[in-house]
Design a protein around this motif. Structure first.
Motif, PDB file in Angstrom:
ATOM      1  N   ARG A   1      -4.436   1.594  -1.976  1.00 55.00           N
ATOM      2  CA  ARG A   1      -3.982   0.290  -2.457  1.00 55.00           C
ATOM      3  C   ARG A   1      -3.857   0.334  -3.968  1.00 55.00           C
TER       4      ARG A   1
ATOM      5  N   HIS B   1      -4.563  -7.155  -1.304  1.00 57.27           N
ATOM      6  CA  HIS B   1      -4.385  -5.701  -1.182  1.00 57.27           C
ATOM      7  C   HIS B   1      -5.521  -5.085  -0.374  1.00 57.27           C
TER       8      HIS B   1
ATOM      9  N   VAL C   1       0.842  -1.187   0.000  1.00 55.81           N
ATOM     10  CA  VAL C   1       0.000   0.000   0.000  1.00 55.81           C
ATOM     11  C   VAL C   1       0.882   1.244   0.000  1.00 55.81           C
TER      12      VAL C   1
ATOM     13  N   HIS D   1      -4.933  -3.092   3.088  1.00 52.05           N
ATOM     14  CA  HIS D   1      -5.371  -1.701   3.071  1.00 52.05           C
ATOM     15  C   HIS D   1      -5.970  -1.325   4.428  1.00 52.05           C
TER      16      HIS D   1
END
Length: 180
Positions: free
Chosen positions: A53, A60, A40, A64
């Motif tokens: 992200r 992800h 991130v 995040h």
């Protein structure tokens, strides 16, 4: 969509946040914390911290929200600090401290002496007619939780009488026991 990850983090007065080579460093009046981040990007925009992200992949999305929460806990820690309170429920259960040494009498044949990390401030409160309290204060939320869990693990609350070390405000599941 991560609802937690999309929320910006407001930086309070006197708190600075720097990002160098995937390491976020937060400095405030109570101390300094750093966290390594992956997958991130962290940006500081006019007093707010925004975590973004790169893709919509499941990994992800998970990271995040995770890194946003970790950074928020760091910002809160260096500005206000974190506190956990433990209550010793039981006849003869006592707690005292000399500096960073916490001395617990929890019904065993010996006292338990715990050397607490220097980042955590330990305070014991013993009032007549009330259960002894152990207050842990630090700027690092993870460390406070870890020390509190260690102290609780010495004598977890049992379900029949509720004796043991419990968090203040913790609801225990009680069992009825034997009936005549």
């Amino acid at each position: 969509m991560s609802r937690i990850g999309n929320n910006p983090i407001a930086l309070p007065e006197g708190v600075t946040l720097e990002v160098n080579n995937n390491v976020v460093t937060v400095k405030g009046k109570l101390g300094e914390l750093s966290q390594e981040i992956k997958d991130v990007t962290v940006k500081v925009e006019d007093g707010n911290v925004v975590v973004e992200r790169p893709t919509e992949s499941k990994d992800h999305k998970a990271k995040h929200g995770l890194y946003r929460s970790l950074i928020n806990n760091m910002v809160t820690g260096v500005s206000k600090g974190w506190t956990k309170e433990l209550e010793l429920v039981g006849v003869g259960y006592r707690a005292s401290n000399q500096g960073q040494k916490l001395d617990l009498a929890l019904g065993f044949s010996h006292n338990i002496v715990l050397n607490v990390a220097p980042e955590v401030k330990v305070e014991t409160v013993s009032e007549k007619g009330k259960n002894p309290l152990v207050k842990l204060t630090s700027h690092d939320k993870q460390l406070v939780g870890q020390v509190a869990a260690k102290i609780r693990s010495f004598r977890k609350p049992e379900p029949y009488k509720g004796k043991g070390v419990k968090f203040v405000g913790e609801e225990l599941r009680r069992k009825a026991g034997k009936t005549a």
